[in-house]
Design an enzyme around this catalytic site. Structure first.
Site, PDB file in Angstrom:
ATOM      1  N   THR A 108       0.847  -1.399   0.064  1.00 12.42           N
ATOM      2  CA  THR A 108      -0.072  -0.014   0.362  1.00 12.42           C
ATOM      3  C   THR A 108       0.710   1.146   0.110  1.00 12.42           C
ATOM      4  OG1 THR A 108       0.027  -0.022   2.125  1.00 12.42           O
ATOM      5  CG2 THR A 108      -1.652  -0.917   1.063  1.00 12.42           C
ATOM      6  N   GLY A 109       0.170   2.330  -0.544  1.00 16.47           N
ATOM      7  CA  GLY A 109       0.988   3.207  -0.614  1.00 16.47           C
ATOM      8  C   GLY A 109       0.853   4.057   0.331  1.00 16.47           C
ATOM      9  N   SER A 136       5.543  -1.424  -0.851  1.00 17.61           N
ATOM     10  CA  SER A 136       5.018  -0.761  -2.062  1.00 17.61           C
ATOM     11  C   SER A 136       5.849   0.298  -2.368  1.00 17.61           C
ATOM     12  CB  SER A 136       3.702   0.356  -1.896  1.00 17.61           C
ATOM     13  OG  SER A 136       3.659   0.681  -3.114  1.00 17.61           O
ATOM     14  N   SER A 298      -5.809  -9.486 -10.010  1.00 15.23           N
ATOM     15  CA  SER A 298      -5.874  -8.479  -9.120  1.00 15.23           C
ATOM     16  C   SER A 298      -5.578  -7.535  -9.761  1.00 15.23           C
ATOM     17  CB  SER A 298      -4.215  -8.281  -8.259  1.00 15.23           C
ATOM     18  OG  SER A 298      -4.807  -6.687  -8.037  1.00 15.23           O
ATOM     19  N   HIS A 300      -5.925  -4.021  -8.935  1.00 15.10           N
ATOM     20  CA  HIS A 300      -5.498  -2.947  -7.876  1.00 15.10           C
ATOM     21  C   HIS A 300      -6.652  -2.527  -6.920  1.00 15.10           C
ATOM     22  CE1 HIS A 300      -1.722  -0.604  -8.574  1.00 15.10           C
ATOM     23  NE2 HIS A 300      -2.295   0.022  -7.099  1.00 15.10           N
ATOM     24  N   ARG A 303      -8.628   0.008  -8.103  1.00 16.89           N
ATOM     25  CA  ARG A 303      -8.729   1.097  -8.272  1.00 16.89           C
ATOM     26  C   ARG A 303      -7.488   1.770  -9.386  1.00 16.89           C
ATOM     27  NH1 ARG A 303      -7.677   2.881  -1.985  1.00 16.89           N
ATOM     28  NH2 ARG A 303      -5.440   4.005  -3.472  1.00 16.89           N
ATOM     29  N   THR A 332      -7.946  -8.053  -3.808  1.00 19.01           N
ATOM     30  CA  THR A 332      -9.460  -7.099  -4.102  1.00 19.01           C
ATOM     31  C   THR A 332     -10.377  -8.347  -3.123  1.00 19.01           C
ATOM     32  OG1 THR A 332      -7.983  -6.317  -6.231  1.00 19.01           O
ATOM     33  CG2 THR A 332     -10.715  -6.280  -6.024  1.00 19.01           C
ATOM     34  N   ARG A 335     -12.013  -9.297   2.892  1.00 18.83           N
ATOM     35  CA  ARG A 335     -13.277  -8.891   3.926  1.00 18.83           C
ATOM     36  C   ARG A 335     -12.909  -9.625   4.943  1.00 18.83           C
ATOM     37  NH1 ARG A 335     -14.738  -2.922   2.586  1.00 18.83           N
ATOM     38  NH2 ARG A 335     -13.628  -2.623   1.143  1.00 18.83           N
ATOM     39  N   GLY A 354      -5.232  -5.549   2.140  1.00 15.97           N
ATOM     40  CA  GLY A 354      -5.186  -4.469   2.216  1.00 15.97           C
ATOM     41  C   GLY A 354      -5.780  -3.542   2.323  1.00 15.97           C
TER      42      GLY A 354
END
Length: 418
Positions: A108-109, A136, A298, A300, A303, A332, A335, A354
């Site tokens: 993660t950024g 990342s 993925s 992303h 995003r 992706t 949860r 993520g």
């Protein structure tokens, strides 16, 4: 007639116990969180909108993200019976090493903007839990500092191939020198996706403050205290830090990236190589035989390209086609630990989380990340026991049905029917 008696206080107190009062506010918050959604709600209360929306949001109409989450909710499980599951083993082997749980932390950024402990909290929690942590290229802690935070655990590095190839090559060399065992070569970001929440919030490093931004953050003084009293935010592996998210990504990424770049990185990297962002069966097949050890299905986190394929939906066909040649992973929309179990049952070797990780980070720093892992691990174990399987290796497609809401027509007509 019901026989009645005078209440005996001693008997009453044997049946009723007062809950111990927890005076530590952070511990109290985290103990109250029983699901990742609970952590999300806490994170939203405690984090300014711009930082929270960067984590929570996705591209354009956020359709890809919604579909990915819905895909896991549309799983139907098929439990076995009369198997001894008093003990279950959640460990697995992935990319040449072990993991105590069948999930790891995704790259993660901007992470320290969510909560100041950032990647150090994630790497430390991952190391303590015995699972991999992925840093990342746009992380806010350096390659070396993450290694220091997780000195004995498994560290992975996610690579963007940039306009200036020498920068990317330098990152590869640093990650190898620091002992990272796997590299995730990212292929789904030739340009930045249109993340509209970020545009509306003026999200950048440094933050572009407006009256609305200040008003929203002013009622969260703890965030400002952390922001102002800790080292300044920067992309620790890069020198360029100004501009909006989209501008940064567009300057860092290169739309000319191709298979020659993959060959160059494969030649440079001494460890395991995974390709992150695979979204078609055809591309998964192309990657086999190119020195690739794994592919990560993925989009992303929804995003980049909105309305992109749902990785979980692609999983069974990709596993059938290439699962004997490369390790197939998925991310992706995860949860719940049940999402992890469903992915493993349909052939995924491993999964990455993520947003779930970042919700925990925003809710309570390192302790919040620990709580994320604890919640997901408990859900994985409980789901396995209810399915009556003892190891993750016992999971197979007979345990899961994907309930599909839509027919695919057009270019892939007949490949995926409800």
């Amino acid at each position: 007639m019901v026989q009645r008696q005078v209440p005996n206080p001693a008997e009453i107190f044997e049946l009723m116990k007062f809950k111990k009062l927890e005076l530590n506010g952070k511990k109290r918050r985290l103990q109250s969180a029983l699901t990742i959604e609970d952590l999300r709600r806490i994170a939203k209360r405690r984090t300014p909108a711009a930082a929270f929306d960067y984590t929570d949001g996705a591209a354009e109409g956020e359709i890809s993200l919604a579909r990915a989450v819905q895909a896991f909710e549309d799983v139907e499980f098929h439990p076995a019976i009369l198997n001894d599951v008093s003990e279950v083993n959640t460990s697995t082997q992935v990319l040449g090493g072990s993991s105590a749980l069948p999930f790891g932390i995704a790259p993660t950024g901007f992470t320290r903007l969510m909560q100041t402990e950032g990647e150090v909290a994630g790497a430390g929690a991952a190391g303590a839990a015995g699972i991999p942590f992925t840093l990342s290229t746009l992380g806010t802690t350096s390659i070396e500092d993450v290694k220091a935070a997780n000195p004995h655990g498994r560290n992975w590095f996610q690579l963007y191939v940039m306009n200036q190839r020498e920068i990317s090559y330098g990152l590869v060399e640093r990650a190898a020198k620091a002992g990272y065992d796997s590299l995730f070569f990212t292929v789904d970001t030739p340009v930045a996706g249109a993340r509209l929440r970020d545009t509306r919030n003026g999200f950048s490093i440094p933050p572009q403050l407006s009256l609305g931004t200040i008003a929203n953050a002013s009622v969260r003084p703890w965030w400002w205290y952390d922001f102002l009293t800790t080292p300044g935010l920067e992309f620790a592996s890069l020198s360029e830090t100004g501009g909006t998210v989209g501008e940064l990504l567009n300057s860092a990424m290169d739309p000319t990236i191709n298979f020659d770049d993959l060959a160059e990185i494969r030649e440079m990297w001494p460890g395991k190589l995974a390709i992150k962002g695979v979204q078609t069966v055809e591309d998964a097949k192309k990657l086999t035989g190119l020195g690739v050890d794994a592919i990560l299905l993925s989009n992303h986190g929804g995003r980049q390209l909105d309305r992109a394929p749902v990785p979980f939906h692609l999983l069974p066909e990709v596993v059938r086609e290439v699962g004997q040649d490369v390790e197939v992973m998925v991310d992706t929309g995860i949860r719940n630990g049940a999402d992890v179990v469903a992915s493993l049952a349909l052939g995924a070797k491993f999964t990455l989380i993520g947003r779930a990780y970042l919700y925990g980070l925003m809710a309570g720093g390192r302790e919040g990340v620990d709580r994320t892992i604890e919640i997901l691990a408990d859900q994985v174990r409980r789901t396995m026991k209810l399915l009556q399987v003892r190891t993750v290796q016992e999971l197979n497609p007979s345990h899961v049905t994907q309930l599909v809401r839509f027919n695919r027509v057009g270019a892939r007509e007949g490949a995926f029917r409800a």
